[in-house]
Design a protein around this motif. Structure first.
Motif, mmCIF file in Angstrom:
data_model
loop_
_atom_site.group_PDB
_atom_site.id
_atom_site.type_symbol
_atom_site.label_atom_id
_atom_site.label_comp_id
_atom_site.label_asym_id
_atom_site.label_seq_id
_atom_site.Cartn_x
_atom_site.Cartn_y
_atom_site.Cartn_z
ATOM 1 N N GLY A 7 -17.391 24.121 -66.683
ATOM 2 C CA GLY A 7 -17.954 23.669 -65.413
ATOM 3 C C GLY A 7 -19.459 23.546 -65.462
ATOM 4 N N TRP A 41 -7.490 17.446 -58.072
ATOM 5 C CA TRP A 41 -8.531 16.540 -58.566
ATOM 6 C C TRP A 41 -7.945 15.349 -59.315
ATOM 7 N N GLY A 86 -20.902 19.212 -57.972
ATOM 8 C CA GLY A 86 -19.932 20.055 -57.287
ATOM 9 C C GLY A 86 -18.500 19.675 -57.632
ATOM 10 N N ALA A 90 -16.058 22.122 -60.048
ATOM 11 C CA ALA A 90 -14.817 22.637 -59.458
ATOM 12 C C ALA A 90 -13.587 22.137 -60.205
ATOM 13 N N SER A 91 -13.615 20.860 -60.575
ATOM 14 C CA SER A 91 -12.467 20.338 -61.320
ATOM 15 C C SER A 91 -12.463 20.866 -62.745
ATOM 16 N N PHE A 107 -11.649 31.333 -60.102
ATOM 17 C CA PHE A 107 -12.154 30.909 -58.799
ATOM 18 C C PHE A 107 -11.019 30.578 -57.832
ATOM 19 N N ARG A 111 -12.108 28.626 -53.209
ATOM 20 C CA ARG A 111 -12.177 27.292 -53.792
ATOM 21 C C ARG A 111 -13.494 26.582 -53.518
ATOM 22 N N TRP A 112 -14.206 27.030 -52.512
ATOM 23 C CA TRP A 112 -15.482 26.402 -52.194
ATOM 24 C C TRP A 112 -16.599 26.885 -53.116
ATOM 25 N N PRO A 114 -16.879 27.274 -56.532
ATOM 26 C CA PRO A 114 -17.258 26.427 -57.656
ATOM 27 C C PRO A 114 -17.969 25.146 -57.236
ATOM 28 N N VAL A 115 -17.599 24.612 -56.079
ATOM 29 C CA VAL A 115 -18.267 23.399 -55.597
ATOM 30 C C VAL A 115 -19.744 23.686 -55.338
ATOM 31 N N GLY A 118 -21.648 24.173 -58.618
ATOM 32 C CA GLY A 118 -21.875 22.884 -59.263
ATOM 33 C C GLY A 118 -22.979 22.083 -58.596
#
Length: 202
Positions: A7, A41, A86, A90-91, A107, A111-112, A114-115, A118
């Protein structure tokens, strides 16, 4: 740990070129077994989206090599590159690659997170790039624009390749990027100090 490096590499690449990591994930996920995107994703593999990303990538690559236009492009990309960072972070942490066989667990509960990580990573890289470019253009009368842009494109591609194939290399590449940024910023300060008029003696 490898998921985090994947990531990080993808988000850093987005800070240099928003479309390269998005295209890479989408194309590799759609046409190869090298990348398996998580269900949330999978839309990155949409063929129409890949065409649009391809066109935008070409426009960005060309604009970034033209003095003055590159600075305008950096202003426009101030929103795009962090957003891309982001998405790919995340993906990336949830993507199965040849280097990462058990993605996503670190994560899963937030889930928010990693966004946001990023976005921050890509924004820092983007702001560094956007800050260095005008100084280099002035110092070299615009001659450095295509050279720096080509180096940035190559670095973005290298970060994506490392993130997917050998995430440990991301640390080495980022170390080189940070080192280059420090050198350029020091030169910027020195050039300002030289250009600053000396006070007249009393």
């Amino acid at each position: 740990m490898l998921e985090l490096l994947t990531g990080l590499g993808l988000a850093s690449a987005s800070g240099l070129n928003a479309y390269v990591p998005l295209l890479a994930l989408g194309l590799l996920g759609r046409f190869t077994d090298v990348v398996t995107l998580p269900a949330g994703w999978a839309w990155l593999e949409n063929p129409w989206l890949l065409i649009v990303l391809g066109v935008l990538c070409v426009v960005d690559v060309v604009a970034d090599k033209i003095p003055a236009v590159d600075s305008v492009n950096d202003v426009v990309q101030t929103l795009v590159r962090p957003a891309s960072g982001g998405i790919v972070f995340a993906s990336g942490v949830g993507t199965e690659t040849v280097a990462v066989s058990d993605p996503g667990a670190m994560f899963a509960d937030g889930r928010w997170i990693p966004v946001v990580i990023g976005v921050v990573v890509a924004l820092v890289v983007h702001l560094t790039k956007a800050g260095v470019r005008p100084v280099a253009n002035v110092a070299t009368a615009g001659v450095s624009a295509p050279v720096l842009s080509t180096v940035e494109d190559a670095t973005s591609l290298s970060l994506v390749a490392a993130a997917i194939l050998l995430p440990v290399l991301v640390l080495v590449l980022l170390g080189g990027v940070v080192g280059a940024g420090v050198v350029l910023l020091r030169r910027r300060r020195r050039s300002r100090a030289v250009a600053r008029p000396r006070s007249a003696p009393r």
